[in-house]
Design an enzyme around this catalytic site. Structure first.
Site, mmCIF file in Angstrom:
data_model
loop_
_atom_site.group_PDB
_atom_site.id
_atom_site.type_symbol
_atom_site.label_atom_id
_atom_site.label_comp_id
_atom_site.label_asym_id
_atom_site.label_seq_id
_atom_site.Cartn_x
_atom_site.Cartn_y
_atom_site.Cartn_z
ATOM 1 N N LEU A 151 18.403 16.910 0.948
ATOM 2 C CA LEU A 151 18.760 18.110 1.694
ATOM 3 C C LEU A 151 17.707 18.288 2.776
ATOM 4 O O LEU A 151 16.529 17.975 2.558
ATOM 5 C CB LEU A 151 18.759 19.356 0.795
ATOM 6 N N ASP A 152 18.098 18.815 3.918
ATOM 7 C CA ASP A 152 17.115 19.138 4.948
ATOM 8 C C ASP A 152 16.103 20.125 4.394
ATOM 9 O O ASP A 152 16.425 20.944 3.514
ATOM 10 C CB ASP A 152 17.792 19.768 6.173
ATOM 11 N N ARG A 153 14.918 20.073 4.924
ATOM 12 C CA ARG A 153 13.854 20.970 4.471
ATOM 13 C C ARG A 153 14.264 22.433 4.579
ATOM 14 O O ARG A 153 13.969 23.244 3.703
ATOM 15 C CB ARG A 153 12.587 20.716 5.312
ATOM 16 N N THR A 155 17.232 23.690 4.416
ATOM 17 C CA THR A 155 18.437 24.010 3.649
ATOM 18 C C THR A 155 18.094 24.275 2.195
ATOM 19 O O THR A 155 17.342 23.524 1.575
ATOM 20 C CB THR A 155 19.448 22.843 3.730
#
Length: 334
Positions: A151-153, A155
């Site tokens: 997951l993106d940081r 998110t």
């Protein structure tokens, strides 16, 4: 008799290591090459790791390989000489702080956590540690802990960690073959047209001059185009608030059929409806106003995940409710 010469060394950097060959062990089998290298080359910036892969300096069994190549047990991986800054080397020597995360599910095969926003899933790109390093420190008795996906940081939401190699490969196969169901909650600027339910626009990944990773929409004719499919469903519409200088917003359920980097963020922004609080692809002036109204980060949350359990095969559905900072903002908007 030839005289040995020495080269001056840039202050703050350690001397480059020599070329070395590493054999992939059974525990590392099935990993992507980039993930394998990030664990082998402690202290080396992530951007440099990708650079040496692209240049062909990293070889698997004497052949070139890409970042997403899966390594196998017994593979011989050539690692070129790399310089490590003393600062980064020092960070690499210091263990990550032990930390547990909110659990959604745990058994002998996997862990499902509710990742908080602002926490990277792993170290790299200027981040010395992430979820996986902290979890390993918190569970020193665990023989195997590996990220199933990312997951993106920025998110928040559901993140899977495998506790066995068999679970890792089985779950990653499901992600690769698009057999999982991944749905996010995203708040976008403006009123999303209810008829717009499918975005099937290819994406192009590139690096900015400073090494930062970015993505843009492109055409099918682009040789570097990656097909990306996003399904969109309107959950609710939040009317504009002239008193606070805020436009209307739409809360969307966004299901991705492909897992491209920044896919949701770029797809939604390309339709003229960027995600509220997105610092890379959003409305920067509006983001400042949103911060004053209490939304301090990007409104993107991995809300629902469906997959077949790697041991039983039973279809499993996990739900992670909106975290308080996002829920309050939505509920406080009339």
């Amino acid at each position: 008799m030839p005289r040995a010469t020495t080269r001056s060394q840039t202050p703050g950097t350690a001397a480059p290591s020599a070329v070395r060959t590493v054999e992939v062990d059974a525990e590392s089998a099935g990993q992507r090459l980039d993930n394998f290298l990030l664990r082998q080359l402690k202290g080396v910036p992530k951007t440099h790791v990708y650079r040496i892969i692209r240049s062909g300096e990293v070889r698997i069994n004497k052949g070139r390989a890409s970042a997403d190549t899966r390594v196998n047990a017994g593979d011989q991986v050539r690692l070129p000489p790399v310089r490590v800054s003393e600062k980064m080397a020092d960070k690499a020597e210091r263990p990550a702080p032990a930390r547990e995360f909110p659990l959604l599910l745990e058994d002998e095969h996997l862990i499902a956590i509710d990742k908080p926003a602002g926490t990277a899933v792993h170290g790299g790109s200027g981040v010395s540690f992430g979820v996986i390093e902290q979890l390993r420190q918190a569970r020193p008795q665990a023989r195997f802990l590996e990220l199933v996906h990312r997951l993106d940081r920025e998110t928040s939401g559901i993140l899977l960690v495998a506790k066995k190699r068999s679970a890792l490969t089985q779950l990653q196969d499901q992600f690769r073959q698009r057999e999982t169901g991944k749905t996010y909650l995203a708040l976008v600027v403006g009123t999303w047209p209810a008829r717009k339910k499918l975005i099937d626009t290819p994406l192009h990944k590139y690096l900015q001059p400073d090494g930062e990773r970015r993505v843009r929409v492109t055409t099918p004719e682009d040789p570097d185009a990656m097909r990306a499919i996003t399904l969109v469903k309107v959950r609710s519409v939040l009317p504009e608030r002239p008193d606070a200088g805020l436009p209307a917003f739409t809360l969307l359920e966004v299901t991705i059929k492909t897992g491209r980097t920044h896919q949701i963020r770029v797809h939604l922004a390309s339709q003229g409806h960027p995600i509220a609080g997105d610092e890379k692809y959003g409305d920067f002036e509006l983001n400042r106003q949103l911060q004053r109204q209490g939304l301090k980060r990007m409104f993107l949350h991995a809300w629902r995940l469906q997959f077949d359990h790697p041991a039983s095969g039973v279809r499993t559905e996990l739900l992670a409710p909106l975290p308080p900072d996002l829920a309050i903002f939505v509920h406080d908007t009339p």
